[in-house]
Write a protein that holds these residues in place. Sequence first.
Motif, short mmCIF file in Angstrom:
data_model
loop_
_atom_site.label_atom_id
_atom_site.label_comp_id
_atom_site.label_asym_id
_atom_site.label_seq_id
_atom_site.Cartn_x
_atom_site.Cartn_y
_atom_site.Cartn_z
N GLU A 170 0.83 -1.21 0.00
CA GLU A 170 0.00 0.00 0.00
C GLU A 170 0.86 1.26 0.00
N ASP A 171 1.95 1.26 0.79
CA ASP A 171 2.86 2.41 0.80
C ASP A 171 3.37 2.68 -0.62
N PHE A 172 3.76 1.64 -1.30
CA PHE A 172 4.36 1.81 -2.63
C PHE A 172 3.32 2.21 -3.68
N THR A 173 2.22 1.49 -3.74
CA THR A 173 1.22 1.76 -4.79
C THR A 173 0.59 3.13 -4.65
N SER A 174 0.54 3.67 -3.44
CA SER A 174 -0.09 4.99 -3.24
C SER A 174 0.87 6.15 -3.42
N ARG A 175 2.16 5.87 -3.47
CA ARG A 175 3.15 6.96 -3.47
C ARG A 175 4.07 6.99 -4.69
N PHE A 176 4.01 5.96 -5.54
CA PHE A 176 4.95 5.89 -6.65
C PHE A 176 4.24 5.68 -7.97
#
Length: 446
Positions: free
Chosen positions: A94-100
């Motif tokens: 979730e951290d990655f998909t929402s920020r990159f």
Amino acid sequence: MRIAIIILCAALLGACASGKRTKNPESSTSQTERPADRSAPRSAPVSAFAPVKPSETSWRVVSTKGRFLGKDSSSIRVYMNLMVRKGSEHATVEDFTSRFMLNYVVYPDYNSRERLAYGNVPLTAESVIREATPEAGDVLTVAFDVKKPANTVNGVMLLEITEISTGRKVLNDLPIRFKTVKLSDRFAFFDPKTNLPQQHHFVNAGDTVVVRDVMGAVSKPLHLFRYRHDFDPAQSPMNTTPRPPTKVMGVDSTMTVMTNQPFSLPDEGLYYFVEDTADAFGLGLVVADNRFPKMTRPEKLIKPILYVSTNTEINSLNTAADYKKALDRYWLTLMAGDQSLAKGAIRAYYGRVEEANRLFTTYKEGWKTDKGMIYIVLGPPDRVQRSRDREVWVYNQRANVSEINFTFNRKPNQFVEDHYELVRYVEYQPVWYPVVEAWRTGAIRE
């Protein structure tokens, strides 16, 4: 000293110039003003080892590694492994998909601006998988398909990973063969738990192994050869004498395995998989003990310290009656009896040995490779520049030199395609020896 440094810089600048690079990244995060969908740099910068400070407050991509596999007659599948961190915290899906964001462009080669394909990769819970294992570390894998350009044999894919809030960009280049002629173009070692291909060339003894294609649909026999050979560690970066002739390896045992069917390899050694015994290239796999990439046995812990030891010290360790006592005595002697200092140096040094094994194992353990040697002694480079057959590691401010470059040339062999050898210079001495001395006095503690 000053003359040596000038000679070194001149020699390395000459070596770098021959790599046909047009742009150097300005930081370890490989930031660039040129979006991936505009033009192809002649050499793609790679943030393979970008350091992250514990106080870092934003997410950063700190390592990238990719591979491809032919999926069918019209497409390939790309698997991109990313380590994303904020300080010591690893990113969730979730951290990655929402920020990159992730974009790619495919070019004919490193020197061409012609676009063969391009696109944006949707980052979703389906396309991004988190893998947290001792072998892989804490890694996010992005998997996506790319159509094969018509009448194209080879290409290079440039991927651009962007952190949305800061605009920080990281580039990764991936050479691709659209005409899948090698076994490694179609088959890979897959993790039976995640159904993802391994990006490293080792497993632990007794692990379940699966050689499979993307769809897991092709069943065919492979010939398997085991070699029980102890390869030599890397030579000094200042050793410019010709390399000794390659030793002939004897086959220890053979067997036949089927693709897409799990099997186990209980014995340590180097294994080689081929479709036909006359094939020039196959799949290589190192089977190591069950603690690898860590090293815990005293007799094995002795070997990697040769990079910071004298010949007399190594000979004494190798002939000791009790390896553990000899190793403890070695570190305590270097640290003038300071146990706290010795423990810190041991943690730091063998931490780098473990990372070298994880990152650079090819047909031999990572600590024995040229890349592994440089990584262990000097740590992760501040930035990496790469062309199709060359990598340049750039270090800022080591010893008395403001910038130092190490050039590695790719030397593919029948086992792996990503083995590299260092271009050696005697002029490395002003940098190398002070850093080695820092290890020997406990000044390096991570």
